[in-house]
Design a protein around this motif. Structure first.
Motif, PDB file in Angstrom:
ATOM      1  N   VAL A 100       0.834  -1.209   0.000  1.00 33.44           N
ATOM      2  CA  VAL A 100       0.000   0.000   0.000  1.00 33.44           C
ATOM      3  C   VAL A 100       0.872   1.265   0.000  1.00 33.44           C
ATOM      4  N   SER A 115      -8.828  -7.337  -2.307  1.00 36.93           N
ATOM      5  CA  SER A 115      -8.385  -6.923  -0.975  1.00 36.93           C
ATOM      6  C   SER A 115      -9.464  -6.135  -0.243  1.00 36.93           C
ATOM      7  N   ALA A 146      -8.824  -3.642   1.123  1.00 36.98           N
ATOM      8  CA  ALA A 146      -8.437  -2.238   0.873  1.00 36.98           C
ATOM      9  C   ALA A 146      -9.439  -1.515  -0.009  1.00 36.98           C
ATOM     10  N   TYR A 189      -3.313   1.504  -4.301  1.00 37.14           N
ATOM     11  CA  TYR A 189      -3.391   0.046  -4.243  1.00 37.14           C
ATOM     12  C   TYR A 189      -4.858  -0.408  -4.223  1.00 37.14           C
ATOM     13  N   ASN A 222      -6.643  -9.162   6.636  1.00 38.57           N
ATOM     14  CA  ASN A 222      -5.206  -9.080   6.972  1.00 38.57           C
ATOM     15  C   ASN A 222      -4.596 -10.485   7.035  1.00 38.57           C
ATOM     16  N   TYR A 268       6.710  -1.711   6.245  1.00 37.64           N
ATOM     17  CA  TYR A 268       5.300  -1.769   5.850  1.00 37.64           C
ATOM     18  C   TYR A 268       4.821  -3.192   5.652  1.00 37.64           C
ATOM     19  N   SER A 269       5.580  -4.163   6.158  1.00 44.07           N
ATOM     20  CA  SER A 269       5.137  -5.556   6.122  1.00 44.07           C
ATOM     21  C   SER A 269       3.958  -5.708   7.076  1.00 44.07           C
ATOM     22  N   ILE A 274       6.169  -8.522  11.430  1.00 40.62           N
ATOM     23  CA  ILE A 274       7.110  -7.604  12.094  1.00 40.62           C
ATOM     24  C   ILE A 274       7.207  -7.927  13.592  1.00 40.62           C
ATOM     25  N   PHE A 275       6.061  -8.077  14.241  1.00 39.53           N
ATOM     26  CA  PHE A 275       6.072  -8.346  15.688  1.00 39.53           C
ATOM     27  C   PHE A 275       6.776  -9.673  15.994  1.00 39.53           C
ATOM     28  N   THR A 315       6.772  -1.939  18.437  1.00 35.59           N
ATOM     29  CA  THR A 315       6.270  -0.555  18.462  1.00 35.59           C
ATOM     30  C   THR A 315       4.817  -0.546  18.026  1.00 35.59           C
ATOM     31  N   VAL A 316       3.982   0.042  18.846  1.00 33.67           N
ATOM     32  CA  VAL A 316       2.552   0.154  18.526  1.00 33.67           C
ATOM     33  C   VAL A 316       2.312   1.556  17.979  1.00 33.67           C
ATOM     34  N   GLN A 371      -6.716  -0.017  17.812  1.00 35.32           N
ATOM     35  CA  GLN A 371      -7.186  -0.288  16.437  1.00 35.32           C
ATOM     36  C   GLN A 371      -7.303  -1.793  16.231  1.00 35.32           C
ATOM     37  N   ARG A 400      -8.114  -5.367  13.679  1.00 37.47           N
ATOM     38  CA  ARG A 400      -7.998  -5.975  12.353  1.00 37.47           C
ATOM     39  C   ARG A 400      -8.604  -7.375  12.397  1.00 37.47           C
ATOM     40  N   ILE A 415      -4.661  -4.463  18.389  1.00 39.23           N
ATOM     41  CA  ILE A 415      -3.202  -4.669  18.352  1.00 39.23           C
ATOM     42  C   ILE A 415      -2.704  -5.053  19.759  1.00 39.23           C
ATOM     43  N   ARG A 431      -0.246   5.935  12.403  1.00 35.79           N
ATOM     44  CA  ARG A 431       0.122   6.172  10.994  1.00 35.79           C
ATOM     45  C   ARG A 431      -0.936   7.074  10.345  1.00 35.79           C
ATOM     46  N   GLU A 443      -4.627   5.965   8.841  1.00 30.82           N
ATOM     47  CA  GLU A 443      -4.853   4.625   9.395  1.00 30.82           C
ATOM     48  C   GLU A 443      -6.338   4.320   9.616  1.00 30.82           C
TER      49      GLU A 443
HETATM   50  C1  UD1 Z   1      -3.550  -4.158   5.568  1.00 35.20           C
HETATM   51  C2  UD1 Z   1      -2.803  -4.731   4.394  1.00 35.20           C
HETATM   52  C3  UD1 Z   1      -3.058  -3.946   3.173  1.00 35.20           C
HETATM   53  C4  UD1 Z   1      -4.546  -3.761   2.964  1.00 35.20           C
HETATM   54  C5  UD1 Z   1      -5.146  -3.127   4.210  1.00 35.20           C
HETATM   55  C6  UD1 Z   1      -6.633  -2.918   4.100  1.00 35.20           C
HETATM   56  C7  UD1 Z   1      -0.809  -5.869   5.119  1.00 35.20           C
HETATM   57  C8  UD1 Z   1       0.659  -5.789   5.285  1.00 35.20           C
HETATM   58  N1  UD1 Z   1      -1.392  -4.748   4.674  1.00 35.20           N
HETATM   59  O1  UD1 Z   1      -3.013  -2.938   5.978  1.00 35.20           O
HETATM   60  O2  UD1 Z   1      -2.508  -4.617   2.059  1.00 35.20           O
HETATM   61  O3  UD1 Z   1      -4.752  -2.915   1.916  1.00 35.20           O
HETATM   62  O4  UD1 Z   1      -4.912  -4.006   5.275  1.00 35.20           O
HETATM   63  O5  UD1 Z   1      -7.309  -4.086   4.072  1.00 35.20           O
HETATM   64  O6  UD1 Z   1      -1.444  -6.880   5.360  1.00 35.20           O
HETATM   65  N2  UD1 Z   1       1.169  -1.719  13.392  1.00 35.20           N
HETATM   66  C9  UD1 Z   1       1.796  -1.422  14.565  1.00 35.20           C
HETATM   67  N3  UD1 Z   1       3.148  -1.623  14.636  1.00 35.20           N
HETATM   68  C10 UD1 Z   1       3.890  -2.102  13.584  1.00 35.20           C
HETATM   69  C11 UD1 Z   1       3.224  -2.379  12.363  1.00 35.20           C
HETATM   70  C12 UD1 Z   1       1.857  -2.169  12.302  1.00 35.20           C
HETATM   71  O7  UD1 Z   1       1.178  -0.984  15.553  1.00 35.20           O
HETATM   72  O8  UD1 Z   1       5.111  -2.276  13.735  1.00 35.20           O
HETATM   73  C13 UD1 Z   1      -0.295  -1.528  13.331  1.00 35.20           C
HETATM   74  C14 UD1 Z   1      -0.697  -0.604  12.207  1.00 35.20           C
HETATM   75  O9  UD1 Z   1      -0.628   0.726  12.626  1.00 35.20           O
HETATM   76  C15 UD1 Z   1      -2.124  -1.076  11.926  1.00 35.20           C
HETATM   77  C16 UD1 Z   1      -2.086  -2.562  12.254  1.00 35.20           C
HETATM   78  O10 UD1 Z   1      -0.910  -2.770  13.002  1.00 35.20           O
HETATM   79  O11 UD1 Z   1      -3.049  -0.447  12.759  1.00 35.20           O
HETATM   80  C17 UD1 Z   1      -2.061  -3.440  11.026  1.00 35.20           C
HETATM   81  O12 UD1 Z   1      -1.049  -2.949  10.185  1.00 35.20           O
HETATM   82  P1  UD1 Z   1      -0.612  -3.729   8.849  1.00 35.20           P
HETATM   83  O13 UD1 Z   1      -0.289  -5.124   9.146  1.00 35.20           O
HETATM   84  O14 UD1 Z   1       0.415  -2.895   8.182  1.00 35.20           O
HETATM   85  O15 UD1 Z   1      -1.942  -3.800   7.995  1.00 35.20           O
HETATM   86  P2  UD1 Z   1      -3.002  -2.680   7.526  1.00 35.20           P
HETATM   87  O16 UD1 Z   1      -2.525  -1.310   7.758  1.00 35.20           O
HETATM   88  O17 UD1 Z   1      -4.302  -3.076   8.134  1.00 35.20           O
END
Ligand code: UD1
Length: 312
Positions: free
Chosen positions: A85, A123, A125, A147, A176, A188-189, A194-195, A206-207, A213, A215, A251, A274, A277
Motif C-alpha cells: 500500500v 483486498s 483495501a 493500491y 489481513n 510496511y510488512s 514484524i512483531f 512498536t505500537v 485499532q 484488524r 493490536i 500512521r 490509518e
Molecule cells: C492491511 C494490508 C493492506 C490492505 C489493508 C486494508 C498488510 C501488510 N497490509 O493494511 O494490504 O490494503 O490491510 O485491508 O497486510 N502496526 C503497529 N506496529 C507495527 C506495524 C503495524 O502498531 O510495527 C499496526 C498498524 O498501525 C495497523 C495494524 O498494526 O493499525 C495493522 O497494520 P498492517 O499489518 O500494516 O496492515 P493494515 O494497515 O491493516
C-alpha cells in the motif's frame, strides 16, 4: 483432478496456494516475474511432479498467451500483484501498471485461450474506512490509496469480462493475511510478521497509536484453501467474496497472544498513529460460507503458533 495456472506463485499467498492444490492432487503451472516473489518459497512444491514453474511477467502478454495456450488450464488463479500500500502511494504508475494492465492481460489471455474460470486476489483495501463493522460485500467501496483503487479496477475488469464473455469470475477480498513466509523486512510488512521477528530477537515491538485499532487477521493456509475452493467450485455466483474470519482483534490483544507464545516480552513502545490509518476492520464472512462453503478454521492463537514453528 484439475489443471490450474497460478500467477504470482512465488509470493507469500501463491506459495501456500500451490502447496494446497498439490496436496489435493491437482496439476499446477505456476508463473511469477520474481520481482518480489522468491523461488525459495517454492522449495517443497518443486519436489512434486505435478508442479512446473516458469518465470513470466504478466505484463509480457505474448509470452503469457503462448504459455496459457500451450498449457490449457481449466482455471487461472490470478495472484500476481503489486502488494504494498505505502509503495503504491510512492509509485502509483507501477502499481496501476501491474494491478490494472496486468489483470487486463490475464483476463484477455484467458478469453483468447477459452479459460472460463478465474479466481482473483482482491483486498479489503477496496472498502477504505468502513462506515460500520462488520463490512459486508454490499458495503460502500471507497479505496483510500492507489493500491485499493487498482484492486477495485481489477475486480471491475474481470467482472465485466464475466458478464460480456460468459466467464466465471470469483474475486476474493482478503482481509489481513499472515503466516509463514510473509516477509518481515520492510517497515510496511504485515504487523504480525514484524512483531514476530522482533519477539524472536527479544526486541520491544512498536505500537502505532494506542493499540486499540482492530484488524481481522486470517491465516494464510485458510486463504490458500479459499483460493482452491473458489477454483474448484462448479457453480457459485460470479462476484466478490470476503475472505475473513469475522473476528476483530486489537493490536494490544495481538501482543497479548504473542506474549502467550514467547513468555513475557519487553514492554511495547508507543508511537504516533500512521497517517490515514483505519481504526477498525472486520469482515462479514457469511457470503463465502453460503456460496463457497468456506469458513476460516484457524484461530489467531493457533495461527501464531504455526507461524512461529514454521519459521524456526
Ligand atoms: C492491511 C494490508 C493492506 C490492505 C489493508 C486494508 C498488510 C501488510 N497490509 O493494511 O494490504 O490494503 O490491510 O485491508 O497486510 N502496526 C503497529 N506496529 C507495527 C506495524 C503495524 O502498531 O510495527 C499496526 C498498524 O498501525 C495497523 C495494524 O498494526 O493499525 C495493522 O497494520 P498492517 O499489518 O500494516 O496492515 P493494515 O494497515 O491493516
Amino acid at each position: 483432478m484439475g489443471k490450474y495456472l497460478i500467477t504470482g506463485v512465488a509470493g507469500f499467498i501463491g506459495s501456500h496456494t500451490v502447496a494446497n492444490l498439490l496436496v489435493n492432487g491437482h496439476q499446477v503451472l505456476g508463473v511469477d516475474s520474481l520481482r518480489t516473489g522468491k523461488i525459495d518459497n517454492l522449495k517443497s512444491s518443486q519436489q512434486d511432479a505435478n508442479f512446473r514453474f516458469e518465470q513470466i511477467d504478466i505484463l509480457n502478454r505474448s509470452l503469457l498467451q503462448a504459455t496459457v495456450t500451450a498449457y490449457k488450464p481449466e482455471v487461472i488463479i490470478h495472484l500476481a500483484a503489486f502488494v504494498n500500500v505505502v509503495e503504491s502511494v510512492e509509485n502509483p504508475d507501477l502499481n496501476f501498471s501491474i494491478n490494472v494492465n496486468g489483470t487486463h492481460n490475464v483476463a484477455e489471455v484467458a478469453r483468447q485461450s477459452n479459460v472460463t474460470r478465474l479466481v482473483f486476489a482482491s483486498s479489503a483495501a477496496i472498502y477504505g474506512e468502513p462506515q460500520s463493522i462488520p463490512v459486508s460485500e454490499e458495503s460502500t467501496l471507497k479505496p483510500e490509496n492507489p493500491y485499493g483503487a487498482s484492486k477495485l479496477a481489477g475486480e471491475s475488469i474481470l467482472l465485466a469480462y464475466g458478464r460480456c464473455y460468459g466467464m466465471q469470475i470469483r474475486c476474493l477480498r482478503y482481509f489481513n493475511v499472515y503466516g509463514p513466509r510473509q516477509n518481515p523486512d520492510s517497515p510496511y510488512s504485515g504487523v504480525i510478521s514484524i512483531f514476530l521477528r522482533q519477539a524472536n530477537s527479544g526486541e520491544a515491538v512498536t505500537v502505532y497509536g494506542d493499540g486499540s485499532q482492530t484488524r481481522d487477521f486470517i491465516f494464510v493456509e485458510d486463504v490458500a484453501r479459499a483460493n482452491r475452493i473458489a477454483a474448484e467450485k462448479e457453480s457459485c455466483p460470479c462476484g466478490s467474496y470476503n475472505i475473513c474470519t469475522g473476528q476483530e482483534h486489537s493490536i494490544l490483544n495481538l501482543i497479548d497472544s504473542i506474549n502467550m507464545e514467547y513468555g513475557e516480552l519487553p514492554q511495547p513502545g508507543f508511537s504516533h498513529p500512521r497517517p490515514g490509518e483505519t481504526m477498525r476492520s472486520c469482515g462479514q464472512p457469511d457470503k463465502a460460507a453460503k456460496f463457497l462453503d468456506f469458513q476460516a478454521e484457524t484461530t489467531l492463537a493457533k495461527g501464531l503458533h504455526k507461524t512461529i514453528i514454521d519459521s524456526s
